[in-house]
Design a protein around this motif. Sequence first.
Motif, PDB file in Angstrom:
ATOM      1  N   GLU B   2       1.092  -1.256  -0.121  1.00 37.56           N
ATOM      2  CA  GLU B   2      -0.048   0.098   0.062  1.00 37.56           C
ATOM      3  C   GLU B   2       0.733   1.391  -0.025  1.00 37.56           C
ATOM      4  O   GLU B   2       1.883   1.421   0.884  1.00 37.56           O
ATOM      5  CB  GLU B   2      -1.013  -0.162   1.407  1.00 37.56           C
ATOM      6  CG  GLU B   2      -2.018   0.939   1.356  1.00 37.56           C
ATOM      7  CD  GLU B   2      -3.203   0.833   0.102  1.00 37.56           C
ATOM      8  OE1 GLU B   2      -3.336   1.785  -0.163  1.00 37.56           O
ATOM      9  OE2 GLU B   2      -3.263  -0.326  -0.162  1.00 37.56           O
ATOM     10  N   ASN B   4       1.213   5.364   0.471  1.00 38.38           N
ATOM     11  CA  ASN B   4       0.744   6.402   0.908  1.00 38.38           C
ATOM     12  C   ASN B   4       1.278   7.777   0.315  1.00 38.38           C
ATOM     13  O   ASN B   4       2.267   7.779  -0.168  1.00 38.38           O
ATOM     14  CB  ASN B   4       0.708   6.350   2.601  1.00 38.38           C
ATOM     15  CG  ASN B   4      -0.104   5.271   3.089  1.00 38.38           C
ATOM     16  OD1 ASN B   4      -1.092   4.981   2.691  1.00 38.38           O
ATOM     17  ND2 ASN B   4       0.697   4.479   3.946  1.00 38.38           N
ATOM     18  N   ASP B 159       6.267   2.742  -9.328  1.00 42.56           N
ATOM     19  CA  ASP B 159       5.166   2.887  -8.670  1.00 42.56           C
ATOM     20  C   ASP B 159       4.679   4.060  -8.282  1.00 42.56           C
ATOM     21  O   ASP B 159       3.625   4.619  -8.142  1.00 42.56           O
ATOM     22  CB  ASP B 159       5.168   1.853  -7.085  1.00 42.56           C
ATOM     23  CG  ASP B 159       6.275   2.522  -6.245  1.00 42.56           C
ATOM     24  OD1 ASP B 159       6.739   3.655  -6.518  1.00 42.56           O
ATOM     25  OD2 ASP B 159       6.896   1.684  -5.587  1.00 42.56           O
ATOM     26  N   THR B 160       5.804   5.396  -8.581  1.00 47.01           N
ATOM     27  CA  THR B 160       5.475   6.567  -8.138  1.00 47.01           C
ATOM     28  C   THR B 160       6.003   7.398  -9.385  1.00 47.01           C
ATOM     29  O   THR B 160       7.198   7.428  -9.933  1.00 47.01           O
ATOM     30  CB  THR B 160       6.261   6.947  -6.880  1.00 47.01           C
ATOM     31  OG1 THR B 160       5.873   6.164  -5.857  1.00 47.01           O
ATOM     32  CG2 THR B 160       5.992   8.272  -6.657  1.00 47.01           C
ATOM     33  N   ARG B 194       0.434   8.226 -15.964  1.00 48.54           N
ATOM     34  CA  ARG B 194      -0.182   7.266 -15.022  1.00 48.54           C
ATOM     35  C   ARG B 194      -0.745   5.970 -15.524  1.00 48.54           C
ATOM     36  O   ARG B 194      -0.498   5.038 -15.102  1.00 48.54           O
ATOM     37  CB  ARG B 194      -1.017   8.078 -14.202  1.00 48.54           C
ATOM     38  CG  ARG B 194      -1.570   7.393 -12.884  1.00 48.54           C
ATOM     39  CD  ARG B 194      -2.821   8.066 -12.342  1.00 48.54           C
ATOM     40  NE  ARG B 194      -4.064   7.945 -13.232  1.00 48.54           N
ATOM     41  CZ  ARG B 194      -5.020   8.363 -13.214  1.00 48.54           C
ATOM     42  NH1 ARG B 194      -5.375   9.026 -11.841  1.00 48.54           N
ATOM     43  NH2 ARG B 194      -6.124   8.380 -13.881  1.00 48.54           N
ATOM     44  N   ASP B 200       1.188   3.651  -9.720  1.00 47.83           N
ATOM     45  CA  ASP B 200       0.331   3.592  -8.693  1.00 47.83           C
ATOM     46  C   ASP B 200      -0.105   5.025  -7.998  1.00 47.83           C
ATOM     47  O   ASP B 200      -1.208   5.203  -7.535  1.00 47.83           O
ATOM     48  CB  ASP B 200       0.815   2.791  -7.379  1.00 47.83           C
ATOM     49  CG  ASP B 200       1.183   1.425  -7.961  1.00 47.83           C
ATOM     50  OD1 ASP B 200       0.128   0.807  -8.651  1.00 47.83           O
ATOM     51  OD2 ASP B 200       2.370   0.868  -8.062  1.00 47.83           O
ATOM     52  N   ARG B 201       0.908   5.794  -7.763  1.00 47.35           N
ATOM     53  CA  ARG B 201       0.518   6.944  -7.428  1.00 47.35           C
ATOM     54  C   ARG B 201       1.291   8.166  -7.910  1.00 47.35           C
ATOM     55  O   ARG B 201       2.582   7.756  -8.717  1.00 47.35           O
ATOM     56  CB  ARG B 201       0.871   7.291  -6.074  1.00 47.35           C
ATOM     57  CG  ARG B 201       2.266   7.011  -5.426  1.00 47.35           C
ATOM     58  CD  ARG B 201       2.749   7.378  -4.052  1.00 47.35           C
ATOM     59  NE  ARG B 201       3.950   6.849  -4.066  1.00 47.35           N
ATOM     60  CZ  ARG B 201       4.828   6.899  -2.786  1.00 47.35           C
ATOM     61  NH1 ARG B 201       4.137   7.549  -1.668  1.00 47.35           N
ATOM     62  NH2 ARG B 201       6.087   6.494  -2.769  1.00 47.35           N
ATOM     63  N   ASP B 227      -9.849  12.146 -10.828  1.00 45.97           N
ATOM     64  CA  ASP B 227      -8.977  11.220 -10.254  1.00 45.97           C
ATOM     65  C   ASP B 227      -9.878  10.298  -9.330  1.00 45.97           C
ATOM     66  O   ASP B 227      -9.566  10.638  -7.712  1.00 45.97           O
ATOM     67  CB  ASP B 227      -7.776  11.965  -9.763  1.00 45.97           C
ATOM     68  CG  ASP B 227      -6.790  11.209  -8.959  1.00 45.97           C
ATOM     69  OD1 ASP B 227      -6.493  10.023  -9.185  1.00 45.97           O
ATOM     70  OD2 ASP B 227      -6.206  11.673  -8.045  1.00 45.97           O
ATOM     71  N   GLU B 229      -9.839   7.371  -7.774  1.00 45.51           N
ATOM     72  CA  GLU B 229      -9.293   6.670  -6.835  1.00 45.51           C
ATOM     73  C   GLU B 229      -8.102   7.664  -5.981  1.00 45.51           C
ATOM     74  O   GLU B 229      -7.306   6.929  -5.039  1.00 45.51           O
ATOM     75  CB  GLU B 229      -8.449   5.484  -7.428  1.00 45.51           C
ATOM     76  CG  GLU B 229      -9.529   4.680  -8.182  1.00 45.51           C
ATOM     77  CD  GLU B 229      -8.596   3.572  -9.192  1.00 45.51           C
ATOM     78  OE1 GLU B 229      -7.399   3.146  -8.713  1.00 45.51           O
ATOM     79  OE2 GLU B 229      -9.001   3.461 -10.055  1.00 45.51           O
ATOM     80  N   ASP B 230      -8.276   8.801  -6.224  1.00 48.78           N
ATOM     81  CA  ASP B 230      -7.235   9.828  -5.590  1.00 48.78           C
ATOM     82  C   ASP B 230      -5.681   9.152  -5.725  1.00 48.78           C
ATOM     83  O   ASP B 230      -5.104   9.121  -4.619  1.00 48.78           O
ATOM     84  CB  ASP B 230      -7.540   9.692  -4.037  1.00 48.78           C
ATOM     85  CG  ASP B 230      -6.903  11.082  -3.340  1.00 48.78           C
ATOM     86  OD1 ASP B 230      -6.458  11.752  -3.941  1.00 48.78           O
ATOM     87  OD2 ASP B 230      -6.922  11.028  -1.996  1.00 48.78           O
ATOM     88  N   ARG B 231      -5.569   9.015  -6.887  1.00 50.45           N
ATOM     89  CA  ARG B 231      -3.905   8.608  -7.000  1.00 50.45           C
ATOM     90  C   ARG B 231      -2.725   9.742  -7.295  1.00 50.45           C
ATOM     91  O   ARG B 231      -1.926   9.545  -7.604  1.00 50.45           O
ATOM     92  CB  ARG B 231      -3.896   7.486  -7.886  1.00 50.45           C
ATOM     93  CG  ARG B 231      -4.421   5.965  -7.485  1.00 50.45           C
ATOM     94  CD  ARG B 231      -4.330   4.782  -8.238  1.00 50.45           C
ATOM     95  NE  ARG B 231      -4.868   4.862  -9.320  1.00 50.45           N
ATOM     96  CZ  ARG B 231      -4.302   4.485 -10.766  1.00 50.45           C
ATOM     97  NH1 ARG B 231      -3.063   3.882 -10.611  1.00 50.45           N
ATOM     98  NH2 ARG B 231      -4.759   4.344 -11.695  1.00 50.45           N
TER      99      ARG B 231
END
Lengths: 315, 446
Positions: B2, B4, B159-160, B194, B200-201, B227, B229-231
């Motif tokens: 996960e 954050n 992922d970022t 993205r 992922d974020r 957005d 899923e607030d990514r």
Amino acid sequence: MADKLIVSSSPHFRSGITTRKIMLDVIAALFPSVIAAVILFGPQALFLIAVSVFTCVASEYISRRIMKRENTIGDLSAVVTGILLAFNVPVGINPFALAFGGVAAIVVVKQMFGGIGQNFVNPALTARIILMSSFPSQMSTWAVPFYYLHQTDAMTTASPLNILKTGADGTMPTLLNMFVGVRAGCLGETCSVALILGGVYLVLRKVISPVIPVCYVGTAALISLIAGRNVAFDVLAGGLLLGAIFMATDYATSPITFRGKIVYAVGAGIITMLIRIYGALPEGVSFSIILMNIMVPHIERLTRPRAFGKERAKQ
Amino acid sequence: MELNFPAVPFRTHGGADVPHKKNTAHIESAVMPPPAQVVLPMQQHVGAPCAPLVKVGDAVAVGQKIADSKAFVSAPIHASVSGKVSAVRKVMLPGGQYTDALVIDSDGQMTPFSGIRPPVVETAEDLVAAARESGLVGLGGAGFPAHVKLKIPEGKHIDTLIVNVAECEPYITADHREALEDSWAVLSGVYMIRDLLHVDRVIIAVENNKPDVIAELKKIADNPERDPEDRVRVLALRARYPQGAEKVLVKACTDREIPIGKLPADVGCLVMNVTSVAFLAKYIKTGVPLVNKRVTIDGSAIANPQNVIDPIGTKIADVIAFTGGYKTEPKKMLMGGPMMGLALASDQLPILKQNNGILAFDEAEARLDEPTACIRCGRCVSGCPMQLIPTQLEQFSNAKNVPKLIEYDVMDCMECGTCVFNCPAGRPLVQAIRLGKAMVKAGGKK
């Protein structure tokens, strides 16, 4: 068309801070202690500070001339050394002896090793040790504060650490008197409040980091506590605050790494208290700082920070 | 795992409080009319130089590819004005090296090239191919071909995505204006990358000296429709140089430390400049390749500081004349910011793709004091973002002591110049370190 341009390698901006500005800040931080010295020990204190500063600046100027190197008195570091040297002698010293100390500090300790930043021991402290060896009685005769307001000539007494160590005659000052400086001692070391004021100023101006003074005084206080001594007395007595705030923080002779500063200051605190408790001398600040000065290259080598992105050494 | 979003940036080491001097941050960018002539060097990127695809005398139109290379690490060059190729000549780049350049005499028409078509981009491979064709290079100043960055190595997962809006160099506001004037393009680019790279974020990292940019981008990034899923989120960074340096930025955004000699992809990150992201979105919509660039014109010798959108290859002197010329005689001119920019030998050089600023300094601003002796104050050590010991590296470099340079991690230095900025003695620390790095590189070849 612009074609007569300066081409140089980046960066093209600088913060504007200079060695001279740093030294001016140190002089400003020493100012409260100068005032305190003059109040406690009279106009002679001011005269001695002037003699010391003049000798140091003149020694720097002349030695640079003889060595055919550029003149560096403008960086004001010799002024700082001069004030600090005067702070490390008693008011009764012969001005010529003090001048001798100034020449030793600048010529032998500083310039013979390459000038600012190159000396491996603190010039003022080394000069103090030279003076202690050369003029032992002058360097351990202490005037009573405010003696100059009285008619009688010879008003001397023992220093608090001396009373503690040898049981010499004299009345122990109260802690309050030690805090404001009404006790026997060198010109600049007695008034704790003025020294702390200067230290806070240097930290706020980011001239020094608080790491060295805090670790140095903290270690000494802790050992004093463990040894069952009077902690407040040990912190305020002798030259601990002057040493911790103004001498141990000397750039050239203290580590440039963060962890190195801690090791260095803790070491100085331990040696100071060992000398005070077990040594033949009543006070050990000068020797402890000089001893740690000599260890600085090794401390720096062993406390080098891990470069960003470098794997931690396998334990 | 996960992931954050950090509420506040992670701790970074050292740095300096450089003066911001963002005089042009609140002035609308001006669009420059076509100049009489543009000069397009064959090397405007990191990598292999291009070879011309047109000859002297050929007519060209805006957006027409005029030079390319077969090498992967390279970026094609497009005509930025319409007109006629009048010459091929050698020009000196700001770094001092010479390269061929195509000179195009403008017909003033700015006729678009008839072959311009929006590319079809449906997969990550399409994105890499489109980025290559667009001629995009890292617009933050580095000039690294964007498609190389976007091509994620086999077996690595990003992922970022970090969108770099730090813009920590003094004066420069080109990214600031881009984010304000083209905020929708920025966000379209973000969503596109993205989705195509399955990131992922996305962290849009803005220094907190740009509250207007933070507010503007948040307005769109925090929109639940775009957005759900607030990514995608905006992160306010501490305005402290060099916050926008890739390694520092990745640490501030993710707390990950890029190992020495590795890239952001090795810690699962992709860092892209905000103007690059916005350009990709516009390119995929319109098919117009990289032919113009927003450049901050500022400095104490400039009469009217502002951002100018000009055709790539326009002579610097022409752009400055367009803004109103010099206020006083310039003594130093920079391509890029004062901390890492290159000093120019003349204002006759062309604007390059990766340029984000041209600064002209008067005598007072250009003059730097001569160095004095190191006083061992330690400011270079406490300020070094890479936790090196610049003063010792300077000594090792001066002594040509290659083993010590390696032992003290000289190659980790990113030449941000913080040590020199902070040095009270004005020591040329980073300059000596550059020599030291060159010595280590030369030593490795033997």
